[in-house]
Each structure stands twice: as structure tokens, then as C-alpha cells.
Design a protein around this motif. Structure first.
Motif, PDB file in Angstrom:
ATOM      1  N   ILE A  93      31.657  10.188  39.140  1.00 45.74           N
ATOM      2  CA  ILE A  93      31.845  10.226  40.665  1.00 45.74           C
ATOM      3  C   ILE A  93      32.337  11.784  40.892  1.00 45.74           C
ATOM      4  CG2 ILE A  93      33.086   9.540  42.781  1.00 45.74           C
ATOM      5  CD1 ILE A  93      33.609   6.846  41.665  1.00 45.74           C
ATOM      6  N   ILE A  94      31.660  12.390  41.934  1.00 47.43           N
ATOM      7  CA  ILE A  94      31.954  13.755  42.262  1.00 47.43           C
ATOM      8  C   ILE A  94      32.149  13.749  43.861  1.00 47.43           C
ATOM      9  CG2 ILE A  94      31.565  16.147  42.414  1.00 47.43           C
ATOM     10  CD1 ILE A  94      29.831  16.012  39.875  1.00 47.43           C
ATOM     11  N   GLY A  95      33.190  14.297  44.431  1.00 46.83           N
ATOM     12  CA  GLY A  95      33.383  13.989  45.899  1.00 46.83           C
ATOM     13  C   GLY A  95      33.399  12.487  46.505  1.00 46.83           C
ATOM     14  N   GLU A  96      32.725  12.504  47.414  1.00 50.49           N
ATOM     15  CA  GLU A  96      32.396  11.144  48.045  1.00 50.49           C
ATOM     16  C   GLU A  96      31.529  10.364  47.230  1.00 50.49           C
ATOM     17  OE1 GLU A  96      34.241   9.300  50.879  1.00 50.49           O
ATOM     18  OE2 GLU A  96      35.639  11.102  50.359  1.00 50.49           O
ATOM     19  N   GLY A  97      31.664   9.556  46.397  1.00 49.97           N
ATOM     20  CA  GLY A  97      30.757   8.814  45.476  1.00 49.97           C
ATOM     21  C   GLY A  97      30.724   7.468  45.506  1.00 49.97           C
ATOM     22  N   ASN A  98      30.300   6.700  44.396  1.00 48.14           N
ATOM     23  CA  ASN A  98      30.123   5.394  44.517  1.00 48.14           C
ATOM     24  C   ASN A  98      29.351   4.609  45.552  1.00 48.14           C
ATOM     25  OD1 ASN A  98      30.433   3.081  42.768  1.00 48.14           O
ATOM     26  ND2 ASN A  98      32.458   2.521  43.651  1.00 48.14           N
ATOM     27  N   THR A  99      28.433   5.279  46.235  1.00 54.35           N
ATOM     28  CA  THR A  99      27.580   4.963  47.292  1.00 54.35           C
ATOM     29  C   THR A  99      26.252   5.771  47.501  1.00 54.35           C
ATOM     30  OG1 THR A  99      27.871   4.356  49.666  1.00 54.35           O
ATOM     31  CG2 THR A  99      28.767   6.587  48.986  1.00 54.35           C
ATOM     32  N   LYS A 191      37.619  20.702  42.565  1.00 53.06           N
ATOM     33  CA  LYS A 191      38.143  20.452  41.460  1.00 53.06           C
ATOM     34  C   LYS A 191      39.653  21.003  41.529  1.00 53.06           C
ATOM     35  CE  LYS A 191      36.418  20.255  37.184  1.00 53.06           C
ATOM     36  NZ  LYS A 191      36.220  18.924  37.108  1.00 53.06           N
ATOM     37  N   MET A 192      39.641  22.059  42.205  1.00 48.66           N
ATOM     38  CA  MET A 192      40.888  22.890  42.595  1.00 48.66           C
ATOM     39  C   MET A 192      41.956  22.113  43.418  1.00 48.66           C
ATOM     40  SD  MET A 192      39.777  26.953  42.959  1.00 48.66           S
ATOM     41  CE  MET A 192      41.380  27.442  43.353  1.00 48.66           C
ATOM     42  N   GLU A 193      41.354  21.300  44.429  1.00 50.28           N
ATOM     43  CA  GLU A 193      42.032  20.501  45.111  1.00 50.28           C
ATOM     44  C   GLU A 193      42.432  19.216  44.630  1.00 50.28           C
ATOM     45  OE1 GLU A 193      39.459  19.787  48.527  1.00 50.28           O
ATOM     46  OE2 GLU A 193      39.592  21.988  49.589  1.00 50.28           O
ATOM     47  N   ASP A 199      41.430  25.309  35.758  1.00 50.84           N
ATOM     48  CA  ASP A 199      41.485  26.801  35.646  1.00 50.84           C
ATOM     49  C   ASP A 199      40.036  27.123  36.178  1.00 50.84           C
ATOM     50  OD1 ASP A 199      41.137  29.363  34.884  1.00 50.84           O
ATOM     51  OD2 ASP A 199      41.760  29.002  32.795  1.00 50.84           O
ATOM     52  N   ALA A 200      39.979  27.701  37.367  1.00 47.89           N
ATOM     53  CA  ALA A 200      38.906  27.756  38.116  1.00 47.89           C
ATOM     54  C   ALA A 200      37.910  28.864  37.542  1.00 47.89           C
ATOM     55  CB  ALA A 200      39.146  28.167  39.573  1.00 47.89           C
ATOM     56  N   THR A 201      38.884  30.060  37.143  1.00 45.59           N
ATOM     57  CA  THR A 201      38.249  31.225  36.474  1.00 45.59           C
ATOM     58  C   THR A 201      37.410  30.908  35.043  1.00 45.59           C
ATOM     59  OG1 THR A 201      39.934  32.681  37.249  1.00 45.59           O
ATOM     60  CG2 THR A 201      38.617  33.535  35.511  1.00 45.59           C
ATOM     61  N   ARG A 202      38.117  30.027  34.291  1.00 41.88           N
ATOM     62  CA  ARG A 202      37.459  29.643  33.108  1.00 41.88           C
ATOM     63  C   ARG A 202      36.115  28.498  33.541  1.00 41.88           C
ATOM     64  NH1 ARG A 202      40.423  26.466  28.019  1.00 41.88           N
ATOM     65  NH2 ARG A 202      38.809  26.628  26.545  1.00 41.88           N
ATOM     66  N   PHE A 203      36.354  27.737  34.282  1.00 41.04           N
ATOM     67  CA  PHE A 203      35.239  27.054  34.568  1.00 41.04           C
ATOM     68  C   PHE A 203      33.998  27.904  35.146  1.00 41.04           C
ATOM     69  CE2 PHE A 203      33.079  24.667  38.122  1.00 41.04           C
ATOM     70  CZ  PHE A 203      32.620  23.580  37.363  1.00 41.04           C
ATOM     71  N   LEU A 204      34.105  28.827  36.053  1.00 34.62           N
ATOM     72  CA  LEU A 204      33.223  29.483  36.499  1.00 34.62           C
ATOM     73  C   LEU A 204      32.511  30.557  35.519  1.00 34.62           C
ATOM     74  CD1 LEU A 204      34.336  30.183  40.155  1.00 34.62           C
ATOM     75  CD2 LEU A 204      32.698  28.587  39.586  1.00 34.62           C
TER      76      LEU A 204
END
Length: 206
Positions: A93-99, A191-193, A199-204
Motif C-alpha cells: 500500500i502507498i498512500g490511500e490504498g487497499n481499494t 514517506k517523510m510524513e 532519509d529523503a536525500t538518500r532516497f532521492l
């Protein structure tokens, strides 16, 4: 926002998801509050619609149908799940999922939803020489326009699947870099929220 710490309160998320209007003011008789409300309820020109019409539409829903090879992980944006299950729902699930359907209280010209799909969990056969399937996505958007009329817009896109292990040239030709940047930025913000140690820098940079 900073002095009152409104941005740190959990109810801000509900404001974003419901496309609500948050107005912080000492009292509503101040000119500033009237200006904000006037901009929010911006009238269309009388020759297009009635003078009491707004630029916004209401009671919107989004439903997605797709081929069996595609799974829907979720949506990032101002919407909430309608909890409509189906075979197209992904396990992750990412965000508003399972639908496969979502509710949007208000829509306007700037409303933007990011839909996340999963192709890795597809049970498509990887037999050498097999013909790639014809994939499709169908978006059904319904809402009530400023005149009170119910509107349904159906958008269907299709293309043949590409096996990236055989050839990636066709994928490169159809790759939209600007769209990918927006999707990754919204995904990183989500993901930051939701993750304290993210770690946003490493992710991007990955």
C-alpha cells in the motif's frame, strides 16, 4: 502558520485530504478574511455559467479499472479511500490504498492525484518468445459541476506490455522524465510524513 504551529497539528492532514479551506483570523469582519473567501468562491464569467457558479466541482469520485497484470497500490493526493476491494488491489500500500475507488470532496483545475501501480507482482508468464499482453488502464471520474449536473468522464489508455529483460529501448522512448520527477517528489513527501527515520536525500539519490 508558524506562530500558531498549525502545520504541526494532525488535523492538517484532514484539511488536505478533504480539500478544505483553513482560515486563521481573529474575526471574520477583517478585510483579509473577506478577500480570502472572495478568491475561494471565484465566480465564472456570466457568459459561461450562471453568476453564482464557482470554479470548483463537488462530490467527486475516482474509480480505476485495469487489466489483470496491473495491481493498484494506492493514490497520493487530496482523496480518501472508499474501501472498494477487488482483484486489482495490490498487497503493498502507498498512500490511500487497499481499494480501487476514492472520494474527492472538491475538484478544480489544479487537482492532481498520483496513482501508484505494481507490475512486479504480476503472474504474467515469462516464457521466452511469449507475446506480451495488451495492458489497459481505465479512469472513471464522476463529480457534480457548478450547475448541479452530474458528470462522468471516462479515460481509457492501452498499450502492449514490454519485457524490460529483453529490450529497454521502447521503455526509454516512452519515459516522461518530468512526470517521474513529480511522482518521486510526492512519494518522498509522503514517506517523510509517515516515517520518522526516513532519509529523503538518500532516497532521492538512489
Amino acid at each position: 502558520m508558524g506562530e500558531q504551529s498549525l502545520g504541526e497539528n494532525s488535523f492538517i492532514l484532514n484539511v488536505i485530504l478533504t480539500f478544505s479551506l483553513l482560515l486563521m483570523c481573529f474575526h471574520f469582519s477583517l478585510p483579509l478574511s473577506l478577500i480570502y473567501f472572495r478568491h475561494f468562491f471565484l465566480y465564472l464569467s456570466s457568459d459561461v455559467l450562471t453568476a453564482s457558479s464557482f470554479y470548483v466541482c463537488f462530490t467527486g469520485t475516482l474509480e480505476i479499472n485495469c487489466s489483470k497484470e496491473i495491481k493498484i497500490q494506492g493514490v497520493i493526493g487530496p482523496c480518501t479511500s472508499l474501501e472498494k476491494k477487488g482483484p486489482s488491489v495490490a498487497d503493498s500500500i502507498i498512500g490511500e490504498g487497499n481499494t480501487t475507488a476514492w472520494k474527492m470532496c472538491v475538484l478544480d483545475k489544479s487537482t492532481c492525484l498520483t496513482v501508484m501501480f505494481d507490475l512486479s507482482s504480476s503472474d504474467r508468464a515469462n516464457t521466452p518468445g511469449a507475446v506480451n499482453p495488451q495492458l489497459y488502464l481505465q479512469f472513471l471520474t464522476s463529480y457534480q459541476d457548478p450547475t448541479g449536473q452530474s458528470v462522468l468522464r471516462v479515460t481509457t489508455v492501452t498499450r502492449r506490455g514490454v519485457d524490460s529483460t529483453v529490450s529497454s529501448e521502447e521503455l526509454v522512448q516512452g519515459f516522461d522524465q518530468e512526470t517521474a520527477e513529480v511522482v518521486m517528489a510526492r512519494f518522498a513527501s509522503l514517506k517523510m510524513e509517515s516515517e520518522e527515520t526516513f532519509d529523503a536525500t538518500r532516497f532521492l539519490d538512489w
